[in-house]
Design a protein around this motif. Structure first.
Motif, PDB file in Angstrom:
ATOM      1  N   SER A 233      48.002 -45.504  43.253  1.00  0.00           N
ATOM      2  CA  SER A 233      47.340 -46.666  43.866  1.00  0.00           C
ATOM      3  C   SER A 233      45.872 -46.781  43.457  1.00  0.00           C
ATOM      4  N   LEU A 234      44.939 -46.359  44.336  1.00  0.00           N
ATOM      5  CA  LEU A 234      43.522 -46.689  44.137  1.00  0.00           C
ATOM      6  C   LEU A 234      42.970 -46.227  42.793  1.00  0.00           C
ATOM      7  N   LEU A 235      43.359 -45.018  42.387  1.00  0.00           N
ATOM      8  CA  LEU A 235      42.888 -44.493  41.098  1.00  0.00           C
ATOM      9  C   LEU A 235      44.001 -44.521  40.047  1.00  0.00           C
ATOM     10  N   GLY A 236      45.005 -45.334  40.276  1.00  0.00           N
ATOM     11  CA  GLY A 236      46.115 -45.393  39.332  1.00  0.00           C
ATOM     12  C   GLY A 236      47.076 -44.233  39.548  1.00  0.00           C
ATOM     13  N   PHE A 237      48.000 -44.071  38.621  1.00  0.00           N
ATOM     14  CA  PHE A 237      49.004 -43.010  38.708  1.00  0.00           C
ATOM     15  C   PHE A 237      48.457 -41.760  38.032  1.00  0.00           C
ATOM     16  N   THR A 238      48.238 -40.713  38.816  1.00  0.00           N
ATOM     17  CA  THR A 238      47.558 -39.543  38.266  1.00  0.00           C
ATOM     18  C   THR A 238      48.290 -38.242  38.561  1.00  0.00           C
ATOM     19  N   VAL A 239      48.084 -37.279  37.663  1.00  0.00           N
ATOM     20  CA  VAL A 239      48.426 -35.871  37.875  1.00  0.00           C
ATOM     21  C   VAL A 239      47.101 -35.126  37.864  1.00  0.00           C
ATOM     22  N   ASN A 240      46.822 -34.409  38.944  1.00  0.00           N
ATOM     23  CA  ASN A 240      45.556 -33.667  39.053  1.00  0.00           C
ATOM     24  C   ASN A 240      44.352 -34.529  38.663  1.00  0.00           C
ATOM     25  N   ARG A 242      44.013 -37.108  36.720  1.00  0.00           N
ATOM     26  CA  ARG A 242      43.918 -37.745  35.403  1.00  0.00           C
ATOM     27  C   ARG A 242      45.203 -38.514  35.105  1.00  0.00           C
ATOM     28  N   SER A 243      45.043 -39.562  34.324  1.00  0.00           N
ATOM     29  CA  SER A 243      46.185 -40.323  33.838  1.00  0.00           C
ATOM     30  C   SER A 243      46.427 -39.968  32.371  1.00  0.00           C
ATOM     31  N   PHE A 244      47.704 -39.898  31.972  1.00  0.00           N
ATOM     32  CA  PHE A 244      48.020 -39.728  30.558  1.00  0.00           C
ATOM     33  C   PHE A 244      47.319 -40.843  29.777  1.00  0.00           C
ATOM     34  N   PRO A 245      46.714 -40.584  28.624  1.00  0.00           N
ATOM     35  CA  PRO A 245      46.812 -39.365  27.808  1.00  0.00           C
ATOM     36  C   PRO A 245      45.764 -38.295  28.116  1.00  0.00           C
ATOM     37  N   TYR A 246      45.122 -38.371  29.284  1.00  0.00           N
ATOM     38  CA  TYR A 246      44.061 -37.402  29.592  1.00  0.00           C
ATOM     39  C   TYR A 246      44.534 -36.319  30.563  1.00  0.00           C
ATOM     40  N   THR A 247      45.853 -36.195  30.759  1.00  0.00           N
ATOM     41  CA  THR A 247      46.417 -35.046  31.464  1.00  0.00           C
ATOM     42  C   THR A 247      46.459 -33.860  30.493  1.00  0.00           C
ATOM     43  N   GLN A 248      46.829 -32.685  31.001  1.00  0.00           N
ATOM     44  CA  GLN A 248      46.900 -31.475  30.178  1.00  0.00           C
ATOM     45  C   GLN A 248      48.320 -30.916  30.203  1.00  0.00           C
ATOM     46  N   PRO A 249      48.774 -30.328  29.075  1.00  0.00           N
ATOM     47  CA  PRO A 249      50.141 -29.783  29.055  1.00  0.00           C
ATOM     48  C   PRO A 249      50.254 -28.502  29.877  1.00  0.00           C
ATOM     49  N   LEU A 334      52.890 -44.449  26.768  1.00  0.00           N
ATOM     50  CA  LEU A 334      52.869 -43.620  27.970  1.00  0.00           C
ATOM     51  C   LEU A 334      51.527 -43.726  28.669  1.00  0.00           C
ATOM     52  N   PHE A 335      51.565 -43.685  30.002  1.00  0.00           N
ATOM     53  CA  PHE A 335      50.345 -43.632  30.801  1.00  0.00           C
ATOM     54  C   PHE A 335      50.696 -42.919  32.095  1.00  0.00           C
ATOM     55  N   GLY A 336      49.699 -42.686  32.922  1.00  0.00           N
ATOM     56  CA  GLY A 336      49.944 -42.251  34.296  1.00  0.00           C
ATOM     57  C   GLY A 336      50.545 -40.869  34.426  1.00  0.00           C
ATOM     58  N   MET A 337      51.683 -40.798  35.166  1.00  0.00           N
ATOM     59  CA  MET A 337      52.224 -39.523  35.649  1.00  0.00           C
ATOM     60  C   MET A 337      53.122 -38.846  34.642  1.00  0.00           C
ATOM     61  N   THR A 338      52.537 -38.413  33.555  1.00  0.00           N
ATOM     62  CA  THR A 338      53.312 -37.652  32.593  1.00  0.00           C
ATOM     63  C   THR A 338      52.421 -36.623  31.937  1.00  0.00           C
ATOM     64  N   THR A 339      52.981 -35.474  31.666  1.00  0.00           N
ATOM     65  CA  THR A 339      52.323 -34.448  30.879  1.00  0.00           C
ATOM     66  C   THR A 339      53.421 -33.485  30.424  1.00  0.00           C
ATOM     67  N   PRO A 340      53.450 -33.111  29.136  1.00  0.00           N
ATOM     68  CA  PRO A 340      54.594 -32.310  28.682  1.00  0.00           C
ATOM     69  C   PRO A 340      54.498 -30.832  29.042  1.00  0.00           C
ATOM     70  N   LEU A 341      55.663 -30.213  29.006  1.00  0.00           N
ATOM     71  CA  LEU A 341      55.762 -28.749  29.057  1.00  0.00           C
ATOM     72  C   LEU A 341      55.899 -28.269  27.616  1.00  0.00           C
ATOM     73  N   VAL A 342      54.956 -27.474  27.188  1.00  0.00           N
ATOM     74  CA  VAL A 342      54.967 -26.957  25.805  1.00  0.00           C
ATOM     75  C   VAL A 342      55.425 -25.503  25.843  1.00  0.00           C
ATOM     76  N   ILE A 343      56.539 -25.224  25.178  1.00  0.00           N
ATOM     77  CA  ILE A 343      57.062 -23.860  25.151  1.00  0.00           C
ATOM     78  C   ILE A 343      56.906 -23.298  23.732  1.00  0.00           C
ATOM     79  N   THR A 344      56.212 -22.173  23.644  1.00  0.00           N
ATOM     80  CA  THR A 344      55.991 -21.552  22.336  1.00  0.00           C
ATOM     81  C   THR A 344      56.961 -20.387  22.163  1.00  0.00           C
ATOM     82  N   GLU A 345      57.208 -20.017  20.878  1.00  0.00           N
ATOM     83  CA  GLU A 345      57.940 -18.782  20.615  1.00  0.00           C
ATOM     84  C   GLU A 345      57.033 -17.639  21.052  1.00  0.00           C
ATOM     85  N   GLU A 346      57.552 -16.453  21.100  1.00  0.00           N
ATOM     86  CA  GLU A 346      56.793 -15.280  21.577  1.00  0.00           C
ATOM     87  C   GLU A 346      55.297 -15.385  21.346  1.00  0.00           C
TER      88      GLU A 346
END
Ligand code: CU
Length: 346
Positions: A233-240, A242-249, A334-346
């Motif tokens: 709402s007031l600040l848009g759709f956010t995770v922590n 921030r809105s995508f693309p300024y969220t963090q993985p 993409l915008f708003g409530m999205t941020t990927p899960l990045v899985i690395t090998e060992e």
């Protein structure tokens, strides 16, 4: 934290999808009717019609540009996953201090909006104590309106419940108020304003309050934890804040287990969907479930918290987003409530 973020950034660059590698277009400027404002202020455009070939390349370029911006921004926001606060000891009391103030907050870089912050950040700092700790929170109101703090989900004494004209007087501008209680029922709880809350909570006066249990036998063994706070709402759709693309993985290794503490401080439901592997729902509103269950989409209503455990199954970049599509993706990408899960090998 900076070193971890650097590592995350290096990983993303190593994938060859960082700066420049995708060549996103500087030519993205076609006068496309936007289906969403920069923070997801929704206004639907009519669907593209057959034969309307003018804009499809621009849609693709816009989508690509958002991903490129996200990757370039990865690792640049040290407080995104860990929002610091120091406490002092007064005898056996843990003393925290929160200062509420009016701020201009960038849910997206370069697009500041008026909001409210505790200690200069949205969400406010994550307060974490252990069940049975005596806790004092000093609240300074530097805003130009009254406020209060409610300890959402926590079984505090009635006179500490933080509801103006019900359990206390409002904390007026310039005033300092002190809350004190013994940390009660453990779990993922929240603190937020309980005064003019449609503006103050939605505008940023909120944070996570985690109480670790004294008896840890039911605690899941995990390699990492993430606090994941939704608002709208007031600040848009956010995770922590921030809105995508300024969220963090979220970043983890194959085989690791992570715990995600979801919070919804907004006005809408948000069904969070993880690609590629299930979430094991471990707790609801801080209470461990007698029979944890698996899902790939967890619907989180305003005020709710869910703790989920995810076992890292396979390396890659896995999309992770709210599945109300008007909260996450439009013609502009993409915008708003999205941020990927990045899985690395060992
Ligand atoms: Cu949503």
């Amino acid at each position: 934290m900076g070193k971890i973020n650097q590592t995350r950034r290096d990983f993303l660059k190593a994938l060859g999808v960082g700066t420049g590698a995708m060549g996103a277009g500087a030519i993205f400027n076609t006068g496309l009717a936007s289906a969403s404002g920069p923070n997801g202020d929704l206004e639907f455009s009519p669907p593209m019609q057959e034969g309307d070939t003018e804009a499809w390349q621009a849609i693709d370029i816009g989508h690509e540009e958002k991903i490129t911006t996200f990757l370039d921004n990865a690792g640049t926001d040290d407080i995104f996953w860990a929002r610091p606060i120091d406490f002092t000891m007064d005898g056996d009391v843990k003393v925290f201090e929160l200062t509420a103030e009016n701020v201009m907050w960038e849910t997206e870089v370069g697009n500041p909006r008026p909001g409210f912050a505790y200690n200069g950040m949205i969400p406010g700092p994550t307060i974490r104590v252990t069940e049975g700790d005596r806790v004092r929170v000093i609240v300074n109101n530097n805003m130009d309106q009254s406020t209060s703090i409610h300890w959402h989900g926590m079984d505090v004494p009635n006179d500490q419940d933080g509801v103006p004209y019900v359990t206390q007087a409002p904390i007026i501008p310039g005033e300092t108020y002190v809350y004190e209680f013994i940390a009660p029922n453990p779990g993922s709880h929240m603190y937020h304003s309980h005064h003019n809350s449609l503006e103050q909570v939605v505008g940023g006066l909120l944070g996570a309050f985690i109480i670790d249990p004294l008896d840890t036998r039911d605690e899941p063994q995990v390699d990492q934890e993430y606090v994941y706070i939704l608002n709208d709402s007031l600040l848009g759709f956010t995770v922590n804040g921030r809105s995508f693309p300024y969220t963090q993985p979220l970043v983890a290794k194959v085989g690791e287990r992570i715990r995600i503490r979801f919070y919804n401080e907004g006005l809408m439901i948000h069904p969070m969907h993880l690609h590629g592997m299930p979430m094991l729902v471990h707790a609801k509103d801080g209470y461990n479930l007698p029979a944890p269950y698996r899902c790939d989409t967890i619907n989180i209503a305003p005020g709710e918290r869910y703790d989920v455990i995810v076992q890292m199954r396979a390396a890659g970049i896995w999309a992770f987003h709210c599945h109300i599509l008007s909260h996450v993706e439009a013609r502009t990408g993409l915008f708003g409530m999205t941020t990927p899960l990045v899985i690395t090998e060992e």
